[in-house]
Design a protein around this motif. Structure first.
Motif, PDB file in Angstrom:
ATOM      1  N   ALA A  79     -16.839   1.537   4.697  1.00 54.47           N
ATOM      2  CA  ALA A  79     -15.439   1.377   4.289  1.00 54.47           C
ATOM      3  C   ALA A  79     -15.423   0.655   2.945  1.00 54.47           C
ATOM      4  O   ALA A  79     -16.112  -0.356   2.773  1.00 54.47           O
ATOM      5  CB  ALA A  79     -14.661   0.581   5.333  1.00 54.47           C
ATOM      6  N   VAL A  80     -14.649   1.196   2.014  1.00 58.86           N
ATOM      7  CA  VAL A  80     -14.528   0.601   0.684  1.00 58.86           C
ATOM      8  C   VAL A  80     -13.057   0.323   0.414  1.00 58.86           C
ATOM      9  O   VAL A  80     -12.232   1.244   0.409  1.00 58.86           O
ATOM     10  CB  VAL A  80     -15.104   1.527  -0.412  1.00 58.86           C
ATOM     11  CG1 VAL A  80     -14.983   0.872  -1.783  1.00 58.86           C
ATOM     12  CG2 VAL A  80     -16.566   1.884  -0.114  1.00 58.86           C
ATOM     13  N   HIS A  81     -12.738  -0.957   0.205  1.00 57.60           N
ATOM     14  CA  HIS A  81     -11.376  -1.389  -0.124  1.00 57.60           C
ATOM     15  C   HIS A  81     -11.338  -1.602  -1.632  1.00 57.60           C
ATOM     16  O   HIS A  81     -12.180  -2.320  -2.182  1.00 57.60           O
ATOM     17  CB  HIS A  81     -11.076  -2.698   0.614  1.00 57.60           C
ATOM     18  CG  HIS A  81      -9.755  -3.300   0.298  1.00 57.60           C
ATOM     19  ND1 HIS A  81      -9.587  -4.645   0.069  1.00 57.60           N
ATOM     20  CD2 HIS A  81      -8.512  -2.756   0.181  1.00 57.60           C
ATOM     21  CE1 HIS A  81      -8.322  -4.903  -0.172  1.00 57.60           C
ATOM     22  NE2 HIS A  81      -7.645  -3.776  -0.117  1.00 57.60           N
ATOM     23  N   SER A  82     -10.391  -0.966  -2.302  1.00 59.58           N
ATOM     24  CA  SER A  82     -10.360  -1.050  -3.755  1.00 59.58           C
ATOM     25  C   SER A  82      -8.931  -1.090  -4.287  1.00 59.58           C
ATOM     26  O   SER A  82      -7.972  -0.789  -3.576  1.00 59.58           O
ATOM     27  CB  SER A  82     -11.112   0.133  -4.370  1.00 59.58           C
ATOM     28  OG  SER A  82     -10.582   1.352  -3.902  1.00 59.58           O
ATOM     29  N   HIS A  83      -8.833  -1.482  -5.546  1.00 56.40           N
ATOM     30  CA  HIS A  83      -7.575  -1.450  -6.287  1.00 56.40           C
ATOM     31  C   HIS A  83      -7.707  -0.322  -7.299  1.00 56.40           C
ATOM     32  O   HIS A  83      -8.575  -0.373  -8.172  1.00 56.40           O
ATOM     33  CB  HIS A  83      -7.348  -2.788  -6.999  1.00 56.40           C
ATOM     34  CG  HIS A  83      -6.037  -2.885  -7.694  1.00 56.40           C
ATOM     35  ND1 HIS A  83      -5.757  -3.913  -8.568  1.00 56.40           N
ATOM     36  CD2 HIS A  83      -4.907  -2.113  -7.662  1.00 56.40           C
ATOM     37  CE1 HIS A  83      -4.529  -3.770  -9.034  1.00 56.40           C
ATOM     38  NE2 HIS A  83      -3.997  -2.680  -8.509  1.00 56.40           N
ATOM     39  N   GLY A  92      -0.674   0.196  -9.546  1.00 59.41           N
ATOM     40  CA  GLY A  92      -1.688   0.839  -8.728  1.00 59.41           C
ATOM     41  C   GLY A  92      -1.439   0.773  -7.245  1.00 59.41           C
ATOM     42  O   GLY A  92      -0.316   0.591  -6.773  1.00 59.41           O
ATOM     43  N   ALA A  93      -2.534   0.894  -6.519  1.00 60.09           N
ATOM     44  CA  ALA A  93      -2.477   0.935  -5.064  1.00 60.09           C
ATOM     45  C   ALA A  93      -3.719   0.284  -4.480  1.00 60.09           C
ATOM     46  O   ALA A  93      -4.789   0.293  -5.086  1.00 60.09           O
ATOM     47  CB  ALA A  93      -2.385   2.379  -4.576  1.00 60.09           C
ATOM     48  N   ALA A  94      -3.537  -0.271  -3.302  1.00 62.13           N
ATOM     49  CA  ALA A  94      -4.678  -0.711  -2.503  1.00 62.13           C
ATOM     50  C   ALA A  94      -5.130   0.521  -1.734  1.00 62.13           C
ATOM     51  O   ALA A  94      -4.323   1.188  -1.083  1.00 62.13           O
ATOM     52  CB  ALA A  94      -4.266  -1.819  -1.548  1.00 62.13           C
TER      53      ALA A  94
END
Length: 127
Positions: A79-83, A92-94
């Motif tokens: 799992a990769v959480h990014s901005h 932008g978005a999370a």
């Protein structure tokens, strides 16, 4: 530089950085399985559809900003959480991408996103 012994987490992050920077076909060639499927409800579930959409997005947004906040690996999932911002001025978005690997290749992908609001009652922010 990534090696053949790279973790799946490193492979997932490198794939996302490649496609965000416009090197979509390279990312797919290096990391995506022939049996790949995805679960984005706005595109058909095959590799070709999502690859073309990623290429179109990269073409329309050549100054995209992709900032990884956290990457987690457990067994064959990453799992990769990014901005993600389409340009430097965009809020932008999370985004969370969840990868399922078989061996060194991605066979399945989920992506979830939430737009960053201009104002939030949450003092902690999204990141």
């Amino acid at each position: 530089m990534e090696t053949n012994n790279s973790s799946r987490k490193e492979k997932a992050v490198t794939f996302l950085k490649l496609v965000a920077s416009g090197s979509v076909r390279e990312g797919f060639a290096r990391y995506i399985s022939d049996d790949f499927i995805h679960h984005n409800p706005f595109f058909q579930g095959d590799a070709e559809s999502i690859m073309l959409a990623m290429e179109e997005n990269a073409s329309q947004n050549p100054n995209k900003v992709f900032d990884v906040k956290l990457a987690l690996e457990e067994e064959n999932h990453v799992a990769v959480h990014s901005h993600v911002r389409q340009n430097p001025d965009d809020l932008g978005a999370a985004v969370v991408h969840i990868f399922r690997f078989e061996g060194d290749r991605v066979v399945e992908l989920w992506d979830l996103g939430m737009a960053v609001p201009e104002e939030s009652v949450n003092k902690n922010g999204m990141f």
